[in-house]
Design an enzyme around this catalytic site. Structure first.
Site, short mmCIF file in Angstrom:
data_model
loop_
_atom_site.label_atom_id
_atom_site.label_comp_id
_atom_site.label_asym_id
_atom_site.label_seq_id
_atom_site.Cartn_x
_atom_site.Cartn_y
_atom_site.Cartn_z
N PRO A 89 0.81 -1.23 0.00
CA PRO A 89 0.00 0.00 0.00
C PRO A 89 0.84 1.27 0.00
O PRO A 89 0.33 2.35 -0.29
CB PRO A 89 -0.84 -0.11 1.29
CG PRO A 89 -0.12 -1.10 2.14
CD PRO A 89 0.57 -2.04 1.21
N GLU A 116 1.26 -7.93 8.96
CA GLU A 116 1.43 -6.49 9.18
C GLU A 116 2.33 -5.85 8.13
O GLU A 116 2.17 -4.69 7.79
CB GLU A 116 2.01 -6.24 10.58
CG GLU A 116 2.14 -4.77 10.95
CD GLU A 116 0.79 -4.06 11.02
OE1 GLU A 116 0.78 -2.83 10.87
OE2 GLU A 116 -0.23 -4.74 11.22
N ARG A 154 -2.46 -8.40 -20.99
CA ARG A 154 -3.35 -8.08 -22.10
C ARG A 154 -2.69 -7.16 -23.12
O ARG A 154 -3.16 -7.02 -24.26
CB ARG A 154 -4.65 -7.45 -21.57
CG ARG A 154 -4.45 -6.09 -20.94
CD ARG A 154 -5.73 -5.60 -20.27
NE ARG A 154 -6.83 -5.47 -21.21
CZ ARG A 154 -7.01 -4.42 -22.00
NH1 ARG A 154 -6.16 -3.42 -21.98
NH2 ARG A 154 -8.04 -4.37 -22.81
N ASP A 169 -7.70 1.82 -25.46
CA ASP A 169 -8.34 1.74 -24.15
C ASP A 169 -8.36 3.09 -23.45
O ASP A 169 -7.56 3.98 -23.75
CB ASP A 169 -7.58 0.77 -23.24
CG ASP A 169 -7.88 -0.67 -23.58
OD1 ASP A 169 -8.94 -0.93 -24.15
OD2 ASP A 169 -7.05 -1.53 -23.26
#
Length: 246
Positions: A89, A116, A154, A169
């Site tokens: 994160p 953690e 992809r 896209d």
């Protein structure tokens, strides 16, 4: 491309890698993958991959030894430097540009953590990229790795039925994608825009460009901050601003 995945839960990848576009790409040998359960590299009798953090605190921290040894077990081609990606994160947020960058690599290695966090030596000594898929926290890195793999694979040549699909896209052009329509031309009183059934490809292309810009202006105006607008596009935006303020 070769992909190696370090995970405590290899079974989580079965559905994603065993179906749809990723399965077809693997079957056509456009990429290959190997999932490594790094618990198998522990050296204590309890097969522990985590321990209490020095200095105290909540949660458990992944130990460096199983991760380092798992990485060492991976066969790496001569003159190929793999990108070792830590799902974290704290990492940079995944973007289409980042996926396009990774799609040019020959070898990717994903480290999927739990608990953690990681022993900092994993981050500083092994990892080339720290990536987050958004400003939220998941129970582990597996889902993030799947998202990144899908967005990267992809883009490999031959994976999609039409190689132009990826380049058109949302985000690839810097704008959100224009609206799409298919048959029937009229459904429940709702008609496909006349320009799309006109057969005039120049007008269709202009309509798509305008609708793409309009959708971006209305939904993601932040994307326009680094987008170089033509004089015509500037006029369109001024018109939409006038419309929204009236």
């Amino acid at each position: 491309m070769r992909v190696d995945i370090l995970s405590l839960f290899p079974e989580m990848f079965e559905g994603v890698l065993g179906s749809s576009i990723l399965k077809k790409a693997a079957d056509k040998h456009l990429f290959s993958y190997n999932i490594i359960n790094f618990r198998e590299f522990t050296k204590d009798k309890h097969n522990k991959v985590d321990d209490y953090p020095y200095g105290g605190g909540a949660g458990m921290v992944l130990k460096p030894q199983p991760i380092f040894d798992a990485i060492d077990s991976i066969e790496i081609k001569e003159n190929v430097k793999p990108r070792i990606i830590l799902l974290c994160p704290q990492g940079e947020t995944l973007t289409q540009k980042k996926s396009e960058e990774l799609a040019k690599e020959e070898h990717l290695i994903f480290i999927c953590g739990h608990y953690e966090g990681y022993d900092e030596r994993i981050r500083t000594e092994l990892v080339t990229d720290e990536i987050s898929i958004g400003d939220y926290v998941l129970t582990g890195g597996e889902l993030g790795a799947m998202v990144i793999m899908d967005s990267v694979i992809r883009l490999l040549p031959g994976v999609l039925g039409n190689d132009h699909s990826a380049t058109e896209d949302s985000f690839s052009t810097g704008l959100l994608e224009h609206p799409h329509y298919t048959r029937p031309a009229e459904y429940r009183g709702m008609k496909v825009p006349d320009v799309l059934v006109s057969g005039n490809h120049q007008h269709i292309e202009q309509w798509r460009r305008k609708e793409s810009l309009k959708r971006t202006f209305l939904r993601r105006p932040d994307l326009l901050e680094n987008y170089e607008l033509s004089e015509e596009e500037k006029k369109w935006i001024e018109h939409w601003k006038d419309e929204s303020s009236s």
